[in-house]
Design a protein around this motif. Structure first.
Motif, PDB file in Angstrom:
ATOM      1  N   PRO A 124       0.120  -2.416  10.302  1.00 47.22           N
ATOM      2  CA  PRO A 124       0.570  -1.011  10.316  1.00 47.22           C
ATOM      3  C   PRO A 124       1.204  -0.618  11.644  1.00 47.22           C
ATOM      4  N   GLU A 297       2.794  -7.522   0.102  1.00 47.50           N
ATOM      5  CA  GLU A 297       2.649  -6.250   0.800  1.00 47.50           C
ATOM      6  C   GLU A 297       2.596  -6.505   2.307  1.00 47.50           C
ATOM      7  N   GLY A 298       3.257  -5.635   3.057  1.00 47.90           N
ATOM      8  CA  GLY A 298       3.285  -5.781   4.509  1.00 47.90           C
ATOM      9  C   GLY A 298       4.550  -6.430   5.027  1.00 47.90           C
ATOM     10  N   SER A 322      10.151  -1.442   3.893  1.00 50.38           N
ATOM     11  CA  SER A 322       8.759  -1.898   4.029  1.00 50.38           C
ATOM     12  C   SER A 322       8.168  -1.999   2.630  1.00 50.38           C
ATOM     13  N   SER A 324       5.058  -2.073   0.068  1.00 46.19           N
ATOM     14  CA  SER A 324       3.674  -1.816  -0.298  1.00 46.19           C
ATOM     15  C   SER A 324       3.550  -2.193  -1.772  1.00 46.19           C
ATOM     16  N   LYS A 325       3.278  -1.236  -2.633  1.00 46.97           N
ATOM     17  CA  LYS A 325       3.305  -1.532  -4.072  1.00 46.97           C
ATOM     18  C   LYS A 325       4.743  -1.623  -4.580  1.00 46.97           C
ATOM     19  N   ASN A 328       9.970   0.468   0.093  1.00 49.58           N
ATOM     20  CA  ASN A 328      10.125   1.813   0.653  1.00 49.58           C
ATOM     21  C   ASN A 328      11.163   1.793   1.764  1.00 49.58           C
TER      22      ASN A 328
END
Length: 338
Positions: A124, A297-298, A322, A324-325, A328
């Motif tokens: 993060p 993810e990440g 980026s 995630s699910k 984005n």
């Protein structure tokens, strides 16, 4: 970054290696928080150590999260490793050949991508830094007065870099591309000392606390240019919408490439759909027809389809994503710049 070292140690044990040698500056920085200014040898083993140059000892002692020793010579370093029981030595694939030949007679050596595997997944905090770099770059872009001046490509590129530094970047993340007219069909065109023509393609990025950003926008002016822009925008948007964990990188590339091919311009899309970024502007994985890396993810990647009509013009649109699910978009700069 202790957990990265722990993960690499597990990989070493699994593959029957005793240690892992890193010399690439960003790899050393990633592992230790110390970024060399000269040279350094980072040895990941049960008790990791960095051999730093005398010029860097103050910096390394201040920043490094692992033990630092001053480099004396290859002979001394190799002697230390042997005394530590090192026989099988993994190396980063980018290790210079001139360095490899110094070690090859004393150790069983093979190239391994353990460090790339760790760097693929961003923490993060890393994503926060990439996001801040993107915000700086996009804010700086919007400060440009492209259409209401008589500047050259070089002058616009200079202004953009200056704005990024004034807004908090340490520097540009790669040589800023400002190109226009027929030169925009060259994906890596170098800004020239000529007045802006149309269309105008700008590919730029900032570095914030070591982490890179990357964007491209193309401003078009004719009906034909708009037609090509619309195709590239569709490819860009649908590729981003398709991204999700579990897909292969090549499948994302196929989404973007198939759209452009369906319009008859498949042979004019002459590079990969994107790449990962972080401490380096190009990291693993790449989003090409051949890369079968599974998206997780990440990860942080770029999506940058383009169409290049030789001798006429080119259009490329790029954002950083980026994961995630879903994918984005980092930043809020519109694709369509008026």
């Amino acid at each position: 970054m202790d957990f990265h070292i722990d993960n690499i140690l597990k990989d070493l044990t699994k593959d029957d290696f005793d240690a892992y040698l890193l010399t690439q500056f960003t790899n050393v920085e990633y592992i230790s928080n110390y970024k060399p200014t000269s040279f350094a040898f980072c040895i990941i083993k049960e008790n990791p150590i960095i051999y730093a140059s005398g010029m860097d000892m103050e910096l390394a002692n201040r920043d490094s999260q692992i033990e630092v020793s001053q480099y004396e010579s290859y002979d001394v370093m190799i002697k230390d490793l042997k005394e530590d029981g090192i026989k099988n030595l993994a190396i980063e694939p980018t290790l210079p050949f001139s360095t490899y030949v110094r070690f090859r007679d004393d150790f069983k050596i093979d190239a391994k991508t353990y460090i790339d595997k760790q760097r693929m997944i961003k923490t993060p905090l890393e994503i926060e830094k990439i996001t801040k770099a993107t915000e700086i770059a996009q804010k700086s872009f919007l400060q440009l007065d492209i259409l209401n001046n008589n500047n050259t490509e070089k002058e616009v590129a200079f202004d953009l870099v200056r704005y990024m530094i004034e807004n908090g970047a340490s520097k540009e993340s790669f040589d800023t591309i400002v190109t226009s007219g027929s030169n925009s069909s060259l994906p890596h065109a170098i800004p020239e000392d000529k007045k802006l023509d149309n269309p105008i393609l700008i590919d730029w990025g900032a570095i914030f606390e070591g982490y890179c950003s990357d964007n491209t926008r193309t401003m078009v002016y004719t009906e034909h240019q708009q037609e090509i822009w619309d195709i590239v925008a569709e490819s860009h948007d649908k590729a981003i919408k398709a991204i999700k964990p579990g897909m292969k990188c090549c499948e994302v590339d196929k989404v973007a490439r198939d759209i452009i091919s369906d319009y008859g311009y498949g042979d004019k899309f002459i590079h990969s759909t994107g790449h990962s970024l972080g401490l380096d502007i190009h990291e693993t994985p790449g989003f090409s027809p051949r890369d079968e890396t599974v998206i997780e993810e990440g990860m942080v990647i770029t999506v940058e389809p383009g169409i290049y009509l030789e001798g006429e013009f080119g259009v490329r649109l790029e954002d950083t994503i980026s994961i995630s699910k879903k994918g984005n978009v980092i930043g809020d700069l519109p694709l369509d710049i008026v």
